[in-house]
Motif scaffolding. Structure first.
Motif, short mmCIF file in Angstrom:
data_model
loop_
_atom_site.label_atom_id
_atom_site.label_comp_id
_atom_site.label_asym_id
_atom_site.label_seq_id
_atom_site.Cartn_x
_atom_site.Cartn_y
_atom_site.Cartn_z
N GLY A 165 5.74 40.06 19.51
CA GLY A 165 5.06 41.13 20.22
C GLY A 165 4.12 41.87 19.31
O GLY A 165 4.25 41.81 18.08
N ASN A 166 3.17 42.57 19.89
CA ASN A 166 2.16 43.32 19.13
C ASN A 166 1.48 42.45 18.08
O ASN A 166 1.19 42.89 16.98
N GLY A 167 1.26 41.17 18.42
CA GLY A 167 0.59 40.27 17.50
C GLY A 167 1.49 39.64 16.45
O GLY A 167 1.04 38.88 15.62
N ILE A 168 2.78 39.93 16.52
CA ILE A 168 3.76 39.38 15.58
C ILE A 168 4.37 38.13 16.20
O ILE A 168 4.78 38.14 17.36
N ARG A 217 -3.97 53.95 17.93
CA ARG A 217 -3.39 53.16 16.87
C ARG A 217 -3.13 51.74 17.35
O ARG A 217 -3.36 50.78 16.61
N ASN A 218 -2.68 51.58 18.61
CA ASN A 218 -2.44 50.25 19.15
C ASN A 218 -3.74 49.45 19.25
O ASN A 218 -3.75 48.26 19.01
N ASP A 274 -1.62 44.85 9.24
CA ASP A 274 -1.93 46.23 9.58
C ASP A 274 -1.82 47.06 8.31
O ASP A 274 -0.94 46.81 7.47
N THR A 318 3.02 39.78 6.82
CA THR A 318 3.99 38.87 7.43
C THR A 318 4.51 37.91 6.37
O THR A 318 3.76 37.44 5.52
N LEU A 363 -4.46 48.37 15.81
CA LEU A 363 -3.54 47.31 15.43
C LEU A 363 -3.98 45.99 16.05
O LEU A 363 -4.06 44.98 15.37
N ILE A 364 -4.34 46.00 17.33
CA ILE A 364 -4.78 44.78 18.00
C ILE A 364 -6.06 44.26 17.37
O ILE A 364 -6.20 43.07 17.12
N TYR A 373 10.42 42.71 15.43
CA TYR A 373 9.90 42.36 16.75
C TYR A 373 10.64 41.18 17.38
O TYR A 373 10.24 40.71 18.44
N LEU A 408 -5.21 42.72 14.07
CA LEU A 408 -4.51 41.46 14.25
C LEU A 408 -5.49 40.36 14.66
O LEU A 408 -5.38 39.23 14.21
#
Length: 174
Positions: free
Chosen positions: A152-155, A2-3, A102, A94, A6-7, A148, A10
């Motif tokens: 982080g995690n593209g945020i 899933r990560n 996502d 966002t 997500l990446i 976040y 993103l």
């Protein structure tokens, strides 16, 4: 896995944003200044039916520091409680740039939130999906402190997150 997805999503979102520079149809807030009226749940417009990717319209208001929860469809099945596993579909948009980052709807893969309340997800989810019922759709507006925070995690740092979450299945705690 899933990560990785997500990446990848993103990266795609970032590439799309960069390719659209200078072509934005959205009005500039530089001349009018930043919005000063705090957002309320009803300011966000969400269209689309349960089980399908929603369309989310982000309003021209100021995000609050509070977690905003609004049931868009009440749901008719079992209710998510602390300790249960919630299988959900979700879409993340966002607030600052109004981009979908996502979407499990688009991947066709619901996501399991195991041990709600203590799950390894953002605080906004651990708090915000309690009470969601199967077949229900919920809007969550998650402030940075429950998301976040520093990024982080593209945020991006201090980003407000807008989630539309569909309750697919609720499994009681073992």
């Amino acid at each position: 896995m899933r990560n990785v997805l997500l990446i990848a999503s993103l990266a795609l979102a970032a590439a799309t944003t960069l390719s659209g520079c200078g072509n934005s149809a959205e009005p500039s807030t530089a001349s009018s200044g930043a919005p000063t009226v705090p957002c309320k749940a009803d300011d966000f417009k969400v269209t689309g039916e349960f089980g399908k990717a929603p369309k989310v319209e982000i309003p021209a208001c100021k995000p609050t520091g509070e977690l905003i929860i609004k049931d868009l469809v009440a749901g008719t099945g079992a209710e998510v409680k602390t300790g249960t596993t919630a299988t959900v579909n979700y879409q993340l948009t966002t607030f600052s740039n109004k981009k979908v980052l996502d979407s499990s709807f688009e991947r066709g893969e619901p996501f399991d939130v195991e041990n709600v309340g203590q799950a390894p997800v953002i605080d906004g989810w651990n708090e915000g999906i309690v009470g969601l019922k199967e077949k229900g759709r919920r809007l969550l507006i998650v402030p940075p402190a429950k998301g976040y925070g520093k990024g982080g995690n593209g945020i991006q740092p201090n980003e407000t997150l807008v989630f539309v979450i569909d309750g697919v299945k609720v499994t009681p705690a073992a």
